[in-house]
Design a protein around this motif. Structure first.
Motif, PDB file in Angstrom:
ATOM      1  N   HIS A  79       0.869  -1.245  -0.054  1.00 16.73           N
ATOM      2  CA  HIS A  79       0.082   0.079  -0.123  1.00 16.73           C
ATOM      3  C   HIS A  79       0.890   1.376  -0.063  1.00 16.73           C
ATOM      4  N   TYR A  80       2.073   1.112   0.560  1.00 12.63           N
ATOM      5  CA  TYR A  80       2.957   2.354   0.473  1.00 12.63           C
ATOM      6  C   TYR A  80       3.392   2.536  -0.789  1.00 12.63           C
ATOM      7  N   ILE A  81       3.864   1.573  -1.482  1.00 12.64           N
ATOM      8  CA  ILE A  81       4.493   1.562  -2.910  1.00 12.64           C
ATOM      9  C   ILE A  81       3.282   2.259  -3.696  1.00 12.64           C
ATOM     10  N   GLU A  82       1.858   1.704  -3.643  1.00 12.05           N
ATOM     11  CA  GLU A  82       0.960   2.261  -4.424  1.00 12.05           C
ATOM     12  C   GLU A  82       0.705   3.640  -4.062  1.00 12.05           C
ATOM     13  N   GLN A  83       0.649   4.008  -2.831  1.00 11.79           N
ATOM     14  CA  GLN A  83       0.476   5.339  -2.595  1.00 11.79           C
ATOM     15  C   GLN A  83       1.613   6.414  -3.131  1.00 11.79           C
ATOM     16  N   GLN A  84       2.782   5.933  -2.875  1.00  9.47           N
ATOM     17  CA  GLN A  84       3.833   6.743  -3.655  1.00  9.47           C
ATOM     18  C   GLN A  84       3.795   6.895  -5.189  1.00  9.47           C
ATOM     19  N   ALA A  85       3.191   5.762  -5.805  1.00  9.52           N
ATOM     20  CA  ALA A  85       2.939   5.753  -7.119  1.00  9.52           C
ATOM     21  C   ALA A  85       2.121   6.744  -7.500  1.00  9.52           C
ATOM     22  N   LEU A  86       0.760   6.801  -6.893  1.00 10.30           N
ATOM     23  CA  LEU A  86      -0.298   7.678  -7.018  1.00 10.30           C
ATOM     24  C   LEU A  86      -0.183   9.334  -6.672  1.00 10.30           C
ATOM     25  N   ASN A  87       0.909   9.300  -5.842  1.00  7.96           N
ATOM     26  CA  ASN A  87       1.389  10.769  -5.629  1.00  7.96           C
ATOM     27  C   ASN A  87       2.066  11.298  -6.936  1.00  7.96           C
ATOM     28  N   GLN A  88       2.759  10.428  -7.410  1.00  6.02           N
ATOM     29  CA  GLN A  88       3.623  10.830  -8.531  1.00  6.02           C
ATOM     30  C   GLN A  88       2.891  10.410  -9.900  1.00  6.02           C
ATOM     31  N   GLU A  89       1.588   9.759  -9.869  1.00  7.52           N
ATOM     32  CA  GLU A  89       1.009   9.545 -10.979  1.00  7.52           C
ATOM     33  C   GLU A  89       1.843   8.474 -12.112  1.00  7.52           C
ATOM     34  N   LEU A  90       2.532   7.617 -11.367  1.00 12.55           N
ATOM     35  CA  LEU A  90       3.131   6.757 -12.234  1.00 12.55           C
ATOM     36  C   LEU A  90       2.730   5.327 -12.099  1.00 12.55           C
ATOM     37  N   ILE A  91       1.617   4.936 -11.803  1.00 11.94           N
ATOM     38  CA  ILE A  91       1.221   3.544 -11.769  1.00 11.94           C
ATOM     39  C   ILE A  91       1.231   3.331 -13.382  1.00 11.94           C
ATOM     40  N   LYS A  92       2.142   2.030 -13.660  1.00 15.25           N
ATOM     41  CA  LYS A  92       2.122   1.366 -14.981  1.00 15.25           C
ATOM     42  C   LYS A  92       2.495   0.065 -14.806  1.00 15.25           C
ATOM     43  N   GLN A  93       2.024  -1.002 -15.910  1.00 14.07           N
ATOM     44  CA  GLN A  93       2.260  -2.276 -15.666  1.00 14.07           C
ATOM     45  C   GLN A  93       4.069  -2.499 -16.114  1.00 14.07           C
ATOM     46  N   GLY A  94       4.582  -3.458 -15.985  1.00 14.08           N
ATOM     47  CA  GLY A  94       5.914  -3.765 -16.371  1.00 14.08           C
ATOM     48  C   GLY A  94       7.032  -3.963 -15.464  1.00 14.08           C
ATOM     49  N   SER A  95       7.891  -4.776 -15.599  1.00 17.16           N
ATOM     50  CA  SER A  95       8.792  -4.934 -14.549  1.00 17.16           C
ATOM     51  C   SER A  95       9.953  -3.782 -14.524  1.00 17.16           C
ATOM     52  N   LEU A  96      10.555  -3.458 -13.531  1.00 17.33           N
ATOM     53  CA  LEU A  96      11.848  -2.618 -13.596  1.00 17.33           C
ATOM     54  C   LEU A  96      12.902  -3.388 -13.775  1.00 17.33           C
ATOM     55  N   HIS A  97      13.755  -2.884 -14.875  1.00 16.88           N
ATOM     56  CA  HIS A  97      15.096  -3.704 -15.338  1.00 16.88           C
ATOM     57  C   HIS A  97      16.014  -3.094 -14.667  1.00 16.88           C
ATOM     58  N   VAL A  98      16.775  -3.845 -13.474  1.00 15.59           N
ATOM     59  CA  VAL A  98      17.566  -3.089 -12.778  1.00 15.59           C
ATOM     60  C   VAL A  98      18.945  -3.903 -13.154  1.00 15.59           C
ATOM     61  N   ASP A  99      20.205  -3.023 -13.311  1.00 15.89           N
ATOM     62  CA  ASP A  99      21.504  -3.654 -13.711  1.00 15.89           C
ATOM     63  C   ASP A  99      21.916  -4.437 -12.405  1.00 15.89           C
ATOM     64  N   ILE A 100      22.437  -5.824 -12.627  1.00 16.85           N
ATOM     65  CA  ILE A 100      22.910  -6.664 -11.582  1.00 16.85           C
ATOM     66  C   ILE A 100      24.441  -6.468 -11.524  1.00 16.85           C
ATOM     67  N   PRO A 101      25.076  -6.013 -10.651  1.00 16.53           N
ATOM     68  CA  PRO A 101      26.667  -5.753 -10.409  1.00 16.53           C
ATOM     69  C   PRO A 101      27.103  -6.983 -10.578  1.00 16.53           C
ATOM     70  N   ASP A 102      28.547  -6.877 -10.997  1.00 15.78           N
ATOM     71  CA  ASP A 102      29.465  -8.038 -11.241  1.00 15.78           C
ATOM     72  C   ASP A 102      29.671  -8.475  -9.770  1.00 15.78           C
ATOM     73  N   GLN A 103      29.745  -9.864  -9.918  1.00 14.06           N
ATOM     74  CA  GLN A 103      29.967 -10.614  -8.758  1.00 14.06           C
ATOM     75  C   GLN A 103      31.262 -10.556  -8.286  1.00 14.06           C
ATOM     76  N   ASP A 104      31.626 -10.216  -6.961  1.00 14.11           N
ATOM     77  CA  ASP A 104      33.076 -10.257  -6.204  1.00 14.11           C
ATOM     78  C   ASP A 104      33.672 -11.557  -6.789  1.00 14.11           C
ATOM     79  N   PRO A 105      34.985 -11.590  -6.949  1.00 12.13           N
ATOM     80  CA  PRO A 105      35.525 -12.901  -7.389  1.00 12.13           C
ATOM     81  C   PRO A 105      35.554 -13.958  -6.412  1.00 12.13           C
ATOM     82  N   ASP A 106      35.594 -13.439  -5.016  1.00 15.27           N
ATOM     83  CA  ASP A 106      35.474 -14.591  -4.047  1.00 15.27           C
ATOM     84  C   ASP A 106      34.059 -15.116  -3.775  1.00 15.27           C
ATOM     85  N   ASP A 107      33.295 -14.445  -4.087  1.00 12.76           N
ATOM     86  CA  ASP A 107      32.015 -14.843  -3.952  1.00 12.76           C
ATOM     87  C   ASP A 107      31.424 -15.785  -5.260  1.00 12.76           C
ATOM     88  N   ALA A 108      32.329 -15.621  -6.428  1.00 13.12           N
ATOM     89  CA  ALA A 108      32.413 -16.221  -7.679  1.00 13.12           C
ATOM     90  C   ALA A 108      32.808 -17.727  -7.280  1.00 13.12           C
TER      91      ALA A 108
END
Length: 270
Positions: free
Chosen positions: A216-245
């Motif tokens: 509900h918080y996210i919905e309200q923030q979107a309404l305040n900005q009039e930003l509600i629309k369908q579709g996922s947000l594509h976020v860049d995935i950082p390169d993994q640390d060599p030790d973690d790899a």
């Protein structure tokens, strides 16, 4: 790391991610049913307790972008809303959380989820570092114990000290640091049946107060900005640390070895 993190936030518009609800709500419900995470309560010292259903998360109801978006939204809501509220309530700085990881249902087939889990882990490590003060592992099957045995020596000492593998459901140990109502549902109940568990008690459920407030918080923030629309947000995935790899490669090798020992060519059993 700080400069890289700031650049990542700018390039992916992370500051506005809490203005972008995942819609329709049925899709978000499917994500909540396949990416098991929730806020179960607070420790006696006011530290938020987040629960994760590692063994039973399937990540098979939506694209990877939705799961990453949902994970980041929970991180941002924790940092912007949950931690400041806890700080105010308990009158001391609270900047970290406790994570309880339920390994119930962990199978060799989890190897197929390693890519998405690695992506989420990379986002956390590089952009939300040192947010977990302690990890409690509960309901650990043999497959976890076998992997932990080979992975533990590879971890940095400060990370090893944060991880506590508890016996069984871990209820008695957790009661030392939090009250009964803050213990995750999978540690409180006897057995693995959910028949007697209401959706309000299940902190993974969309009907749980935490997820209702977050959505509900996210919905309200979107309404305040009039930003509600369908579709996922594509976020860049950082390169993994060599030790973690390297740790991921060790886990993969251990899974394959366990699969061969079980005579399971497809790695999808026990």
């Amino acid at each position: 790391m700080l400069v890289d993190c700031l650049n990542w936030r700018i390039q992916n518009e992370i500051d506005s991610i809490l203005e972008k609800p995942i819609i329709p709500v049925d899709l978000y419900r499917s994500i909540r049913e396949s990416q098991l995470v929730g806020l179960s309560g607070y420790s006696k010292e006011g530290v938020p307790v987040f629960a994760f259903g590692v063994g039973q998360s399937t990540y098979d109801k939506a694209s990877v972008h939705y799961y990453v978006q949902s994970h980041i939204q929970i991180n941002e809501y924790r940092d912007r809303i949950i931690l400041p509220m806890a700080t105010k309530k308990f009158r001391r700085p609270i900047t970290t959380c406790i994570k309880v990881l339920d390994m119930t249902g962990l199978k060799l087939s989890a190897l197929s989820l390693l890519k998405i889990l690695t992506a989420i882990s990379a986002v956390d490590e590089l952009n939300y570092p040192e947010k977990a003060e302690t990890y409690y592992i509960v309901n650990a099957p043999y497959i976890f114990s076998a992997c932990w045995k080979v992975v533990k020596p590879l971890l940095q000492e400060r990370t090893r000290k944060k991880v506590h593998v508890l016996s069984g459901r871990g209820k008695d140990e957790l009661l030392k640091i939090m009250d009964h109502l803050s213990i995750p549902h999978f540690c409180r109940r006897e057995g693995s049946s959910k028949a007697s568990l209401s959706s309000v008690d299940d902190c993974f459920s969309l009907d749980h107060p935490f997820h209702q407030e977050l959505y509900h918080y996210i919905e309200q923030q979107a309404l305040n900005q009039e930003l509600i629309k369908q579709g996922s947000l594509h976020v860049d995935i950082p390169d993994q640390d060599p030790d973690d790899a390297m740790i991921v490669e060790v886990i993969q090798a251990e899974f394959h070895k366990l699969g061969e020992q079980n005579g399971s060519a497809d790695g999808d059993h026990k």
